[in-house]
Motif scaffolding. Structure first.
Motif, PDB file in Angstrom:
ATOM      1  N   THR A   1       9.893   1.421  -1.663  1.00  0.00           N
ATOM      2  CA  THR A   1       9.298   1.918  -2.907  1.00  0.00           C
ATOM      3  C   THR A   1      10.176   1.608  -4.108  1.00  0.00           C
ATOM      4  O   THR A   1       9.704   1.075  -5.106  1.00  0.00           O
ATOM      5  N   GLY A   2      11.460   1.926  -4.003  1.00  0.00           N
ATOM      6  CA  GLY A   2      12.348   1.797  -5.148  1.00  0.00           C
ATOM      7  C   GLY A   2      12.871   0.400  -5.386  1.00  0.00           C
ATOM      8  O   GLY A   2      12.851  -0.096  -6.505  1.00  0.00           O
ATOM      9  N   VAL A   3      13.324  -0.266  -4.337  1.00  0.00           N
ATOM     10  CA  VAL A   3      13.974  -1.566  -4.489  1.00  0.00           C
ATOM     11  C   VAL A   3      12.966  -2.707  -4.405  1.00  0.00           C
ATOM     12  O   VAL A   3      12.989  -3.620  -5.226  1.00  0.00           O
ATOM     13  N   LEU A   4      12.072  -2.658  -3.434  1.00  0.00           N
ATOM     14  CA  LEU A   4      11.116  -3.751  -3.246  1.00  0.00           C
ATOM     15  C   LEU A   4       9.844  -3.591  -4.074  1.00  0.00           C
ATOM     16  O   LEU A   4       9.053  -4.518  -4.165  1.00  0.00           O
ATOM     17  N   GLY A   5       9.623  -2.402  -4.628  1.00  0.00           N
ATOM     18  CA  GLY A   5       8.450  -2.198  -5.471  1.00  0.00           C
ATOM     19  C   GLY A   5       7.171  -1.914  -4.717  1.00  0.00           C
ATOM     20  O   GLY A   5       6.073  -2.160  -5.231  1.00  0.00           O
ATOM     21  N   ALA A   6       7.282  -1.394  -3.513  1.00  0.00           N
ATOM     22  CA  ALA A   6       6.085  -1.051  -2.741  1.00  0.00           C
ATOM     23  C   ALA A   6       5.421   0.186  -3.324  1.00  0.00           C
ATOM     24  O   ALA A   6       6.050   0.985  -4.008  1.00  0.00           O
ATOM     25  N   ARG A   7       4.164   0.343  -3.040  1.00  0.00           N
ATOM     26  CA  ARG A   7       3.444   1.537  -3.457  1.00  0.00           C
ATOM     27  C   ARG A   7       3.883   2.703  -2.581  1.00  0.00           C
ATOM     28  O   ARG A   7       4.008   2.573  -1.362  1.00  0.00           O
ATOM     29  N   ASP A   8       4.144   3.834  -3.195  1.00  0.00           N
ATOM     30  CA  ASP A   8       4.578   5.027  -2.461  1.00  0.00           C
ATOM     31  C   ASP A   8       3.444   5.488  -1.558  1.00  0.00           C
ATOM     32  O   ASP A   8       2.358   5.817  -2.035  1.00  0.00           O
TER      33      ASP A   8
ATOM     34  N   THR B   1       3.692   8.902 -12.945  1.00  0.00           N
ATOM     35  CA  THR B   1       4.092   9.473 -11.659  1.00  0.00           C
ATOM     36  C   THR B   1       4.652   8.392 -10.739  1.00  0.00           C
ATOM     37  O   THR B   1       5.645   8.611 -10.032  1.00  0.00           O
ATOM     38  N   ILE B   2       4.030   7.223 -10.756  1.00  0.00           N
ATOM     39  CA  ILE B   2       4.491   6.112  -9.933  1.00  0.00           C
ATOM     40  C   ILE B   2       5.910   5.709 -10.334  1.00  0.00           C
ATOM     41  O   ILE B   2       6.777   5.509  -9.486  1.00  0.00           O
ATOM     42  N   MET B   3       6.163   5.614 -11.625  1.00  0.00           N
ATOM     43  CA  MET B   3       7.490   5.220 -12.092  1.00  0.00           C
ATOM     44  C   MET B   3       8.540   6.293 -11.790  1.00  0.00           C
ATOM     45  O   MET B   3       9.685   5.965 -11.457  1.00  0.00           O
ATOM     46  N   LEU B   4       8.160   7.560 -11.888  1.00  0.00           N
ATOM     47  CA  LEU B   4       9.090   8.634 -11.532  1.00  0.00           C
ATOM     48  C   LEU B   4       9.450   8.573 -10.047  1.00  0.00           C
ATOM     49  O   LEU B   4      10.609   8.736  -9.667  1.00  0.00           O
TER      50      LEU B   4
END
Length: 163
Positions: A65-72, A86-89
């Motif tokens: 989620t954080g490093v690779l940019g996957a959807r939570d 919310t996604i960016m948080l």
């Protein structure tokens, strides 16, 4: 991120995780499958416990989620589509947790976790990449996962606020 093509048997075992990764900017996230044969092999052998597996999966989710940019994956379970704020948080919180873990375990620990959880490498493949014996890698992974459980247990509450 290495994408695997899961068989019906692998899906039935429950050791395959579905992840959505945005590999290119301005493109929709693409579905990827991830599995950690090494993690589940160590669990089946009794070398590690369910707590180790849970900690490794949590770290992998944060890394994706954080490093690779996957959807939570939790965003869709909360009923509805998450807004961009919310996604960016969630992404920022995941990056903070990954940085905290890297500082606690070091870059060698993070590399082992990444090889096992993100790249899906087996114990044998990790050993070959490091020019060492698989028993050394197995022991190192066991100790690393012990440390990861402890680090996550002791992590300050502020790191979990945005999840």
């Amino acid at each position: 991120m290495r994408d695997i093509k899961p068989t019906a048997e692998r899906l039935a075992k429950g050791d395959v995780t579905e992840v959505y990764v945005q590999e290119q900017e301005k493109q929709p996230p693409e579905k990827r499958y991830r599995s950690s044969g090494a993690l589940y092999a160590l669990r089946r052998a009794g070398t590690i416990t369910d707590a180790h597996v849970a900690a490794a999966e949590l770290w992998a989710r944060d890394y994706e989620t954080g490093v690779l940019g996957a959807r939570d994956p939790e965003a869709g379970r909360k009923g509805g589509v998450a807004d961009p704020h919310t996604i960016m948080l969630a992404r920022a919180a995941a990056v903070s947790r990954c940085e905290y873990v890297r500082k606690a375990l070091g870059t060698v620990g993070e590399t082992l976790l990444r090889r096992m959880m993100i790249d899906g490498m087996s114990v044998q493949a990790i050993a070959e990449a490091g020019s060492t014996h698989k028993l050394r890698v197995s022991g190192a992974l066991e100790m690393l996962l012990d440390q990861l459980v402890e680090v996550l247990d002791l992590m300050a509450g502020q790191f979990w606020a945005a999840s």
